[in-house]
Design a protein around this motif. Sequence first.
Motif, short mmCIF file in Angstrom:
data_model
loop_
_atom_site.label_atom_id
_atom_site.label_comp_id
_atom_site.label_asym_id
_atom_site.label_seq_id
_atom_site.Cartn_x
_atom_site.Cartn_y
_atom_site.Cartn_z
N LEU A 8 20.98 67.67 -6.17
CA LEU A 8 20.64 69.31 -6.65
C LEU A 8 19.74 69.13 -8.10
CD1 LEU A 8 23.24 71.44 -6.65
CD2 LEU A 8 22.29 70.96 -5.32
N SER A 77 33.73 71.03 2.56
CA SER A 77 33.24 70.58 0.90
C SER A 77 32.27 70.24 0.86
CB SER A 77 34.51 70.50 -0.11
OG SER A 77 34.18 70.07 -1.43
N PHE A 80 29.47 72.27 2.61
CA PHE A 80 28.73 72.48 1.52
C PHE A 80 27.85 72.15 0.67
CE2 PHE A 80 28.97 75.34 -2.44
CZ PHE A 80 28.30 76.75 -1.70
N LYS A 81 28.38 71.08 0.73
CA LYS A 81 27.70 70.30 -0.87
C LYS A 81 26.41 69.61 0.01
CE LYS A 81 31.01 68.10 -3.93
NZ LYS A 81 31.44 66.86 -4.24
N GLN A 82 26.43 69.61 1.33
CA GLN A 82 24.96 69.33 1.76
C GLN A 82 24.27 70.35 2.41
OE1 GLN A 82 25.15 66.09 2.68
NE2 GLN A 82 22.24 66.15 2.81
N MET A 84 23.81 73.23 0.08
CA MET A 84 23.33 73.02 -1.01
C MET A 84 22.15 72.19 -1.51
SD MET A 84 24.95 75.69 -2.11
CE MET A 84 23.93 75.74 -3.53
N TYR A 85 22.07 71.15 -0.78
CA TYR A 85 20.96 70.10 -1.13
C TYR A 85 19.71 70.55 -0.59
CZ TYR A 85 24.31 66.29 -2.72
OH TYR A 85 25.10 66.22 -3.57
N VAL A 87 19.07 74.01 0.34
CA VAL A 87 18.87 74.73 -0.39
C VAL A 87 17.87 74.25 -1.57
CG1 VAL A 87 19.49 77.05 -1.27
CG2 VAL A 87 20.72 76.57 1.06
N SER A 88 18.36 73.41 -2.39
CA SER A 88 17.65 72.78 -3.65
C SER A 88 16.58 72.86 -3.75
CB SER A 88 19.01 72.54 -4.12
OG SER A 88 18.13 71.83 -5.23
#
Length: 110
Positions: A8, A77, A80-82, A84-85, A87-88
């Motif tokens: 992130l 999961s 969601f992680k992807q 968040m990448y 979004v970051s």
Amino acid sequence: MKEFMTNLAIDFFVAFGIVLGACLLAGVGSVMTLQAPAYKMLDIAGRIKIWAMVAAVGGTIDPIRVIETNFLEGHLSPAFKQIMYFVSAFAGAHIGTVLVKWICQGSVQS
């Protein structure tokens, strides 16, 4: 979890650096061609923002495919992680754009 947080941060700073670096170099190029650098820097900041985000997350369609396949299979999961990448990376590109606008604020009168 540590690897996720590291990725992130890296995505954030890559997108931030692309925007900031491109704008600063556009300003240098403008000075070398005897143009007003603030206008060019603001123009580049708006145009490169999406490309900085794409470059930070991988630059291909694969990150979107990861979201699609994992979400459709019920594995939330990894999807969601992807997300968040993304979004970051967007946050880094946006903060870089805001910083350039702040730097150029005194040079350009609205």
